[in-house]
Design a protein around this motif. Structure first.
Motif, PDB file in Angstrom:
ATOM      1  N   LEU A 222      15.441  -3.179  18.237  1.00 10.60           N
ATOM      2  CA  LEU A 222      15.903  -2.605  16.978  1.00 10.60           C
ATOM      3  C   LEU A 222      15.545  -3.476  15.785  1.00 10.60           C
ATOM      4  N   VAL A 223      15.507  -4.770  15.982  1.00 12.91           N
ATOM      5  CA  VAL A 223      15.182  -5.680  14.888  1.00 12.91           C
ATOM      6  C   VAL A 223      13.769  -5.435  14.354  1.00 12.91           C
ATOM      7  N   ASP A 224      12.915  -4.776  15.151  1.00  6.32           N
ATOM      8  CA  ASP A 224      11.532  -4.507  14.760  1.00  6.32           C
ATOM      9  C   ASP A 224      11.329  -3.096  14.206  1.00  6.32           C
ATOM     10  N   MET A 225      12.411  -2.382  13.976  1.00  2.00           N
ATOM     11  CA  MET A 225      12.308  -0.993  13.565  1.00  2.00           C
ATOM     12  C   MET A 225      11.576  -0.822  12.222  1.00  2.00           C
ATOM     13  N   GLY A 226      10.510  -0.027  12.241  1.00  2.00           N
ATOM     14  CA  GLY A 226       9.776   0.281  11.019  1.00  2.00           C
ATOM     15  C   GLY A 226       9.002  -0.878  10.432  1.00  2.00           C
ATOM     16  N   LYS A 227       8.786  -1.916  11.217  1.00  2.00           N
ATOM     17  CA  LYS A 227       8.052  -3.074  10.705  1.00  2.00           C
ATOM     18  C   LYS A 227       6.551  -2.914  10.928  1.00  2.00           C
ATOM     19  N   PHE A 228       5.792  -3.373   9.936  1.00  2.00           N
ATOM     20  CA  PHE A 228       4.341  -3.382  10.026  1.00  2.00           C
ATOM     21  C   PHE A 228       3.837  -4.745   9.555  1.00  2.00           C
ATOM     22  N   LYS A 229       2.648  -5.075  10.018  1.00  2.90           N
ATOM     23  CA  LYS A 229       2.098  -6.398   9.726  1.00  2.90           C
ATOM     24  C   LYS A 229       1.720  -6.532   8.255  1.00  2.90           C
ATOM     25  N   THR A 230       2.013  -7.705   7.698  1.00  2.70           N
ATOM     26  CA  THR A 230       1.643  -8.001   6.320  1.00  2.70           C
ATOM     27  C   THR A 230       0.133  -8.152   6.221  1.00  2.70           C
ATOM     28  N   PRO A 231      -0.549  -7.309   5.447  1.00  2.62           N
ATOM     29  CA  PRO A 231      -2.001  -7.472   5.297  1.00  2.62           C
ATOM     30  C   PRO A 231      -2.335  -8.578   4.304  1.00  2.62           C
ATOM     31  N   THR A 232      -3.516  -9.135   4.425  1.00  8.66           N
ATOM     32  CA  THR A 232      -3.990 -10.049   3.393  1.00  8.66           C
ATOM     33  C   THR A 232      -4.149  -9.297   2.079  1.00  8.66           C
ATOM     34  N   LEU A 233      -3.920  -9.996   0.975  1.00 11.17           N
ATOM     35  CA  LEU A 233      -4.180  -9.400  -0.335  1.00 11.17           C
ATOM     36  C   LEU A 233      -5.561  -9.769  -0.862  1.00 11.17           C
ATOM     37  N   ARG A 234      -6.298 -10.549  -0.120  1.00 14.55           N
ATOM     38  CA  ARG A 234      -7.663 -10.856  -0.559  1.00 14.55           C
ATOM     39  C   ARG A 234      -8.478  -9.562  -0.592  1.00 14.55           C
ATOM     40  N   ASP A 235      -9.194  -9.386  -1.707  1.00 16.62           N
ATOM     41  CA  ASP A 235     -10.018  -8.194  -1.926  1.00 16.62           C
ATOM     42  C   ASP A 235      -9.198  -6.912  -1.912  1.00 16.62           C
ATOM     43  N   ILE A 236      -7.942  -7.017  -2.305  1.00 18.84           N
ATOM     44  CA  ILE A 236      -7.066  -5.851  -2.274  1.00 18.84           C
ATOM     45  C   ILE A 236      -7.563  -4.749  -3.212  1.00 18.84           C
ATOM     46  N   ALA A 237      -8.215  -5.118  -4.289  1.00 18.45           N
ATOM     47  CA  ALA A 237      -8.720  -4.098  -5.216  1.00 18.45           C
ATOM     48  C   ALA A 237      -9.874  -3.299  -4.613  1.00 18.45           C
ATOM     49  N   ASP A 238     -10.463  -3.806  -3.524  1.00 24.01           N
ATOM     50  CA  ASP A 238     -11.632  -3.172  -2.906  1.00 24.01           C
ATOM     51  C   ASP A 238     -11.313  -2.474  -1.593  1.00 24.01           C
ATOM     52  N   THR A 239     -10.033  -2.476  -1.175  1.00 23.22           N
ATOM     53  CA  THR A 239      -9.722  -2.013   0.176  1.00 23.22           C
ATOM     54  C   THR A 239      -8.648  -0.928   0.220  1.00 23.22           C
ATOM     55  N   GLY A 240      -8.491  -0.175  -0.861  1.00 23.48           N
ATOM     56  CA  GLY A 240      -7.538   0.924  -0.856  1.00 23.48           C
ATOM     57  C   GLY A 240      -8.055   2.096  -0.030  1.00 23.48           C
ATOM     58  N   PRO A 241      -7.210   3.110   0.204  1.00 20.89           N
ATOM     59  CA  PRO A 241      -5.814   3.216  -0.220  1.00 20.89           C
ATOM     60  C   PRO A 241      -4.897   2.281   0.561  1.00 20.89           C
ATOM     61  N   TYR A 242      -3.616   2.261   0.177  1.00 16.79           N
ATOM     62  CA  TYR A 242      -2.731   1.185   0.587  1.00 16.79           C
ATOM     63  C   TYR A 242      -1.549   1.660   1.441  1.00 16.79           C
ATOM     64  N   MET A 243      -1.016   0.719   2.194  1.00 10.82           N
ATOM     65  CA  MET A 243       0.072   0.868   3.163  1.00 10.82           C
ATOM     66  C   MET A 243      -0.483   1.403   4.484  1.00 10.82           C
ATOM     67  N   HIS A 244       0.342   1.319   5.517  1.00 11.43           N
ATOM     68  CA  HIS A 244      -0.152   1.663   6.858  1.00 11.43           C
ATOM     69  C   HIS A 244      -0.542   3.126   6.985  1.00 11.43           C
ATOM     70  N   ASP A 245      -0.008   3.971   6.099  1.00 12.82           N
ATOM     71  CA  ASP A 245      -0.378   5.383   6.140  1.00 12.82           C
ATOM     72  C   ASP A 245      -1.252   5.788   4.964  1.00 12.82           C
ATOM     73  N   GLY A 246      -1.719   4.803   4.202  1.00 14.07           N
ATOM     74  CA  GLY A 246      -2.636   5.075   3.107  1.00 14.07           C
ATOM     75  C   GLY A 246      -2.073   5.973   2.022  1.00 14.07           C
ATOM     76  N   ARG A 247      -0.770   5.919   1.811  1.00 13.70           N
ATOM     77  CA  ARG A 247      -0.129   6.870   0.895  1.00 13.70           C
ATOM     78  C   ARG A 247      -0.375   6.579  -0.580  1.00 13.70           C
ATOM     79  N   PHE A 248      -0.741   5.344  -0.906  1.00 14.19           N
ATOM     80  CA  PHE A 248      -0.940   4.996  -2.302  1.00 14.19           C
ATOM     81  C   PHE A 248      -2.428   4.791  -2.595  1.00 14.19           C
ATOM     82  N   ALA A 249      -2.919   5.532  -3.582  1.00 13.05           N
ATOM     83  CA  ALA A 249      -4.341   5.461  -3.926  1.00 13.05           C
ATOM     84  C   ALA A 249      -4.653   4.305  -4.867  1.00 13.05           C
ATOM     85  N   THR A 250      -3.665   3.821  -5.599  1.00  9.99           N
ATOM     86  CA  THR A 250      -3.914   2.794  -6.609  1.00  9.99           C
ATOM     87  C   THR A 250      -2.958   1.621  -6.459  1.00  9.99           C
ATOM     88  N   LEU A 251      -3.380   0.483  -6.987  1.00  7.06           N
ATOM     89  CA  LEU A 251      -2.523  -0.694  -6.983  1.00  7.06           C
ATOM     90  C   LEU A 251      -1.282  -0.473  -7.842  1.00  7.06           C
TER      91      LEU A 251
END
Length: 350
Positions: A264-293
């Protein structure tokens, strides 16, 4: 579905038998010869590289891995390669909310970037692979991704290609094997790195490396926005797992790490991605729900989406409009160089 219903559903799942623990992988830092091959740019620390003790880096293995990484023949109908979902032209992602595999079948999660996986042990958003080697095996037989009916089928297919047999004999002293395929691909992926960003140059006290707005954004990043609670260190990730509330908007959420550990302690947890080159690697979040920073910043500013398992680090930030703009422009200072040199081969073994 209300939180009480979600929690009840989750408690039932928690009674299910947990998955078998992944085999331990022994990692080490690179040798002097391997460091020379990696040629790490400014800002990266070789002492934190994660190289399996049984998979040393060699020039020949890197090249074999590059061939395999871009070769669509690893898929059932010769249409999908590793590079299809982790495309160097798109920051080693695919630019899609979720990936499209064989026959345009749609996966359930966004393709994370390969950039700087050299410094990561557990792979996938839910950490189910303990190494890049194990990660490389998974998509080949995933019916949505590369679609091979078994690993034996792809290994037999590659062994029918004389050029691959010759290269495997040179690199491993064997015919084509599954372990060899995984080790070669993982070795190539460890060379996909990014550093010498404007941020790195600023950290190295190079005058004029970043703008005044980016300096203000860096201060917000470290302080009011609390980004370094998770995006810490030279690779801007703690390599841990967190529930930040993504996907808890009234329907059954993706349970993330819980599906692997049944804790239960792991419920809904996802790995922290690197922010290096974050402007070049969208969309964002594990389900890609956000198109912009900016959408990502707004999400964190409101404290994520509430749920019973939300990490304590996720709180409302109350950023001003100017602070949001400065934070976003700072994130662009994290775009570096190194990975741009990794391109597809002009030809493949025959």
């Amino acid at each position: 579905m209300r939180y009480s219903s979600i929690t009840a559903f989750i408690m039932v799942l928690a009674l299910a038998q947990g998955v078998e623990a992944a085999a331990d992988t022994e990692f080490r830092k690179p040798t002097a010869a391997e460091e020379k091959l990696l040629n790490l740019p400014l800002g990266l620390n070789a002492n934190f590289a994660a190289i399996p003790s049984d998979n040393p880096i060699t020039k020949e293995k890197i090249e074999l891995g590059r061939l395999l990484y871009f070769d669509t023949r690893l898929s059932r109908n010769d249409t999908i390669a590793c590079a299809t979902c982790h495309n160097p032209k798109l920051g080693f992602t695919d630019g899609q909310p979720v990936s499209l595999g064989i026959g345009t079948l749609k996966g359930g999660r966004s393709a994370p970037t390969v950039i700087n996986r050299l410094f990561s042990k557990a792979q996938f958003w839910d950490g189910r692979a303990p190494s890049l080697e194990e990660q490389a095996k998974g998509p080949i037989t995933n019916l949505i991704e590369m679609g091979m009916p078994s690993h034996d089928v792809v290994i037999n297919k590659l062994n029918d290609i004389r050029g691959y047999r010759d290269r495997f004999n040179k690199v491993f002293g064997t015919v084509v094997t599954l372990d060899g395929v995984a080790k070669a691909i993982a070795t190539f992926e460890r060379t996909v790195v990014s550093g010498n960003s404007a941020f790195d140059r600023y950290q190295d006290a190079i005058e004029g490396a970043i703008t005044e707005a980016q300096i203000r954004g860096l201060k917000i990043f470290k302080e009011k926005a609390r980004c370094t609670q998770c995006h810490a260190g030279f690779n801007l990730t703690d390599e841990k797992f967190h529930n930040i509330g993504v996907g808890w908007g009234g329907h059954r959420p993706d349970l993330g790490l819980f599906d692997e550990t049944k804790k239960l302690v792991d419920m809904g947890k996802f790995k922290t991605p690197t922010l290096r080159d974050i402007a070049d690697t969208g969309p964002y979040m594990h389900d890609g729900r956000f198109a912009t920073l900016r959408q990502v910043i707004d999400f964190y500013d409101r404290g994520g989406d509430p749920n019973p398992f939300l990490d304590k680090e996720i709180v409302k930030l109350n950023l001003t409009e100017q602070e949001k703009r400065d934070l976003e422009v700072f994130l662009h200072a994290l775009s570096g160089e190194g990975w741009q040199t990794k391109v597809a081969p002009k030809g493949f073994p025959q």
